[in-house]
Design an enzyme around this catalytic site. Structure first.
Site, mmCIF file in Angstrom:
data_model
loop_
_atom_site.group_PDB
_atom_site.id
_atom_site.type_symbol
_atom_site.label_atom_id
_atom_site.label_comp_id
_atom_site.label_asym_id
_atom_site.label_seq_id
_atom_site.Cartn_x
_atom_site.Cartn_y
_atom_site.Cartn_z
ATOM 1 N N ARG A 153 0.942 -1.262 -0.207
ATOM 2 C CA ARG A 153 0.016 -0.064 -0.045
ATOM 3 C C ARG A 153 0.751 1.279 0.165
ATOM 4 N NH1 ARG A 153 -4.469 0.764 4.687
ATOM 5 N NH2 ARG A 153 -2.704 1.105 6.203
ATOM 6 N N LYS B 89 -2.455 6.912 1.219
ATOM 7 C CA LYS B 89 -2.343 7.302 2.754
ATOM 8 C C LYS B 89 -1.445 8.284 2.774
ATOM 9 C CE LYS B 89 -2.209 4.752 7.138
ATOM 10 N NZ LYS B 89 -3.460 5.623 7.730
ATOM 11 N N GLU C 238 -16.164 6.826 5.930
ATOM 12 C CA GLU C 238 -15.465 6.171 6.740
ATOM 13 C C GLU C 238 -15.339 6.907 7.997
ATOM 14 O OE1 GLU C 238 -11.382 5.625 5.693
ATOM 15 O OE2 GLU C 238 -11.236 7.559 5.070
HETATM 16 N N1 PMP Z 1 -9.301 5.195 7.200
HETATM 17 C C1 PMP Z 1 -8.402 6.185 7.720
HETATM 18 C C2 PMP Z 1 -8.716 7.480 7.313
HETATM 19 C C3 PMP Z 1 -7.280 5.626 8.416
HETATM 20 O O1 PMP Z 1 -6.409 6.608 8.494
HETATM 21 C C4 PMP Z 1 -7.049 4.219 8.772
HETATM 22 C C5 PMP Z 1 -5.838 3.897 9.282
HETATM 23 N N2 PMP Z 1 -5.762 4.301 10.831
HETATM 24 C C6 PMP Z 1 -7.983 3.427 8.327
HETATM 25 C C7 PMP Z 1 -9.128 4.016 7.706
HETATM 26 C C8 PMP Z 1 -7.802 1.837 8.831
HETATM 27 O O2 PMP Z 1 -6.845 1.334 7.789
HETATM 28 P P1 PMP Z 1 -6.060 0.313 8.282
HETATM 29 O O3 PMP Z 1 -6.544 -1.007 8.864
HETATM 30 O O4 PMP Z 1 -5.060 0.041 7.085
HETATM 31 O O5 PMP Z 1 -4.984 0.744 9.687
#
Ligand code: PMP
Length: 288
Positions: free
Chosen positions: A50, A149, A182
């Site tokens: 990622r 990200k 989200e």
């Molecule tokens: N959405 C956002 C905006 C995030 O920053 C994160 C990470 N904390 C997630 C979802 C969850 O992703 P992950 O399971 O890869 O931590």
């Protein structure tokens, strides 16, 4: 604490980046949040993939190969004698001038911090979170793809402030169309008539690594799971709801906007998913 910074392991007091670093000046960079459990780095390869994709999308050359990056992550944990905790891997555009131009930045800055994790208080895992929908909309995927990200978290931070003002620890963020995207740092799932549903990346969700784990767990447990457009109404009227993230893991939600979800207690499917998740993280992973 020892920090990896551009190829060196230095004391945290020495781990400094320039005020001309575009990660600082413009949020021009990407990052990963990764967990280590019992000496195993959870889904390290998925995180690095990622990260590479985030870099590709912003046209930033990854300074290390996948293997060298994995080695640096593991070594940072070893240097800190960290067997359980949270790892932050950051790549910025590097040092440039005061203009935006990324091509004037000579080389990326890369650092890795291996530290303790701060979870929600245990009572919320036992009794569920009470959250709110906030006015700040998730930035549109065609403005800044949520699949990147990036270091630009101001959109999420505004939402986090609004959640706190409303007395909640997390917030549901809607997209410009009014569908659920989200939470500020977590993906959201609901369970409706035995089916697990979660917004797609095209609705504004990050493709979470924990989210991907939930798809694997659901298939393993024989539960139906799919991506779907969700409204606030869908969450209010869901049988169960939970959030996922590297830091939060899997956390039940029992109230949204003062509406009680299901019977107001963490639900049975959430409990099964959480139990399976806890099991997985202890066995899956890259040994440091
Ligand atoms: N959405 C956002 C905006 C995030 O920053 C994160 C990470 N904390 C997630 C979802 C969850 O992703 P992950 O399971 O890869 O931590």
């Amino acid at each position: 604490m020892i920090v990896y910074l551009d190829g060196r392991y230095v004391d945290s007091t020495e781990a400094k980046v320039s005020v001309f670093d575009h990660g600082l000046l413009y949020g021009d960079g990407v990052f990963e949040g990764i967990r280590i459990y019992n000496g195993n780095v959870y889904r390290l390869d998925d995180h690095l993939e990622r990260l590479e994709q985030s870099c590709k999308a912003i046209m930033l050359d990854v300074p290390l190969s996948r293997a060298a990056m994995a080695q640096a992550v593991c070594e940072t944990c070893r240097q800190n004698k960290l067997t359980s905790g949270y790892i932050r891997l950051v790549i910025t555009r590097g040092v440039g001038d005061l203009g935006l131009a990324p091509w004037l930045c000579e080389k990326p800055t890369l650092f890795i911090i291996a530290s303790k994790v701060s979870l929600y208080p245990q009572e919320h895992y036992d009794n569920g979170l009470s959250i709110v929908t906030v006015p700040t909309r998730r930035i549109a995927p065609d403005a800044l793809p949520p699949t990147i990200k990036s270091l630009n978290y101001l959109n999420n931070i505004l939402a986090k402030i609004e959640a706190r003002q409303a007395g909640a620890l997390e917030a549901i963020m809607l997209n410009a169309q009014g569908y659920v995207a989200e939470c500020t740092a977590d993906n959201v799932f609901i369970i409706q008539k035995g089916e697990i549903l979660t917004p797609a990346a095209s609705a504004g969700a990050l493709k979470g690594i924990t989210r991907a784990t939930i798809f694997d767990i659901a298939r393993e447990l024989g539960l139906q799971i799919r991506e779907a457009d969700l409204t606030r109404h869908d969450i209010w009227c869901a049988d169960e709801c939970f959030l996922t993230g590297t830091g939060a893991e899997v956390i039940p939600v029992v109230k949204l906007d003062s509406r009680v979800i299901g019977n107001g207690k963490p639900g049975p499917i959430t409990a099964r998913v959480l139990a399976s998740f806890r099991q997985r993280v202890l066995t899956e992973g890259t040994r440091i």
